[in-house]
Design a protein around this motif. Structure first.
Motif, mmCIF file in Angstrom:
data_model
loop_
_atom_site.group_PDB
_atom_site.id
_atom_site.type_symbol
_atom_site.label_atom_id
_atom_site.label_comp_id
_atom_site.label_asym_id
_atom_site.label_seq_id
_atom_site.Cartn_x
_atom_site.Cartn_y
_atom_site.Cartn_z
ATOM 1 N N TRP A 118 -11.468 3.872 1.615
ATOM 2 C CA TRP A 118 -11.510 4.942 0.379
ATOM 3 C C TRP A 118 -13.305 4.293 -0.086
ATOM 4 C CZ3 TRP A 118 -7.634 7.709 -0.875
ATOM 5 C CH2 TRP A 118 -6.040 7.224 -0.254
ATOM 6 N N GLU A 119 -13.628 3.878 0.475
ATOM 7 C CA GLU A 119 -15.343 3.080 0.227
ATOM 8 C C GLU A 119 -16.361 3.792 0.561
ATOM 9 O OE1 GLU A 119 -13.010 0.303 -1.849
ATOM 10 O OE2 GLU A 119 -12.988 0.477 0.282
ATOM 11 N N LEU A 121 -14.867 7.175 1.718
ATOM 12 C CA LEU A 121 -15.175 8.477 1.056
ATOM 13 C C LEU A 121 -15.514 8.653 -0.400
ATOM 14 C CD1 LEU A 121 -13.187 10.833 1.138
ATOM 15 C CD2 LEU A 121 -11.648 9.642 -0.428
ATOM 16 N N GLU A 122 -15.817 7.635 -0.827
ATOM 17 C CA GLU A 122 -16.472 7.843 -2.035
ATOM 18 C C GLU A 122 -18.426 7.367 -1.602
ATOM 19 O OE1 GLU A 122 -16.097 4.235 -4.795
ATOM 20 O OE2 GLU A 122 -14.236 4.235 -5.132
ATOM 21 N N ILE A 123 -18.586 6.862 0.140
ATOM 22 C CA ILE A 123 -19.827 7.545 0.529
ATOM 23 C C ILE A 123 -20.268 8.515 0.211
ATOM 24 C CG2 ILE A 123 -21.209 6.485 2.083
ATOM 25 C CD1 ILE A 123 -20.462 3.271 1.701
ATOM 26 N N GLU A 125 -18.648 11.250 -0.460
ATOM 27 C CA GLU A 125 -18.485 12.580 -1.984
ATOM 28 C C GLU A 125 -20.394 11.727 -2.121
ATOM 29 O OE1 GLU A 125 -15.593 10.849 -3.864
ATOM 30 O OE2 GLU A 125 -14.106 12.500 -2.808
ATOM 31 N N GLU A 126 -20.915 10.388 -2.701
ATOM 32 C CA GLU A 126 -21.541 10.672 -3.462
ATOM 33 C C GLU A 126 -22.664 11.371 -2.489
ATOM 34 O OE1 GLU A 126 -21.916 6.234 -3.929
ATOM 35 O OE2 GLU A 126 -20.242 6.669 -5.511
ATOM 36 N N GLU A 129 -22.657 15.068 -2.659
ATOM 37 C CA GLU A 129 -22.839 15.851 -4.430
ATOM 38 C C GLU A 129 -24.356 15.646 -4.397
ATOM 39 O OE1 GLU A 129 -20.829 13.603 -7.193
ATOM 40 O OE2 GLU A 129 -18.881 14.044 -6.767
#
Length: 133
Positions: A118-119, A121-123, A125-126, A129
């Motif tokens: 999950w982390e 994935l966040e990394i 995605e950021e 972006e």
């Protein structure tokens, strides 16, 4: 009509399980190293020190920026977490431990960021972006 016969030898289930258990962690390590390198704009390097092997080592312009261990297992004992803390504490940079989920940890490591899918994935995605803006 012509047929040819091939012998099909079945591979024992234990052999398949052993091969997966040995190869999957290496593939996961490589994937995570490449993912973090791209996300942070760093370069993977090999750290060559006696009796020290790092799963992830990422360098910026001239110095290490991130080191880490990948433990893709069902359980990680406190004694192994202690060894990881000792190993990564040698480096003055960001330190990470990548695990399938935090429940596999007998205790949370000190001074090391724990990353789960999950982390990661966040990394990713950021990073995406940021690169699109």
């Amino acid at each position: 009509m012509r047929f040819s016969m091939f012998s099909q030898k079945l591979t024992p289930r234990e052999f398949i399980r052993k091969a997966i258990d040995e190869k999957l962690p290496r593939h996961v390590e490589g994937f995570i190293e490449r993912l973090l390198a791209k996300a942070y704009g760093l370069r993977p390097v090999k750290v060559e020190l006696p009796d020290l092997e790092l799963d992830v080592a990422l360098q910026g312009f001239k110095r290490l920026e991130l080191v880490g261990e990948v433990k893709w297992r069902k359980g990680i004992k406190a004694s192994e977490i202690h060894r990881i803390e000792e190993k990564l504490s040698r480096f003055k940079c960001k330190r990470v431990l990548v695990v399938p989920n935090e429940r596999v940890l007998e205790r949370k490591p000190d001074g090391i960021e724990v990353l789960t899918p999950w982390e990661l994935l966040e990394i990713a995605e950021e990073s995406l972006e940021t690169s699109l803006t």
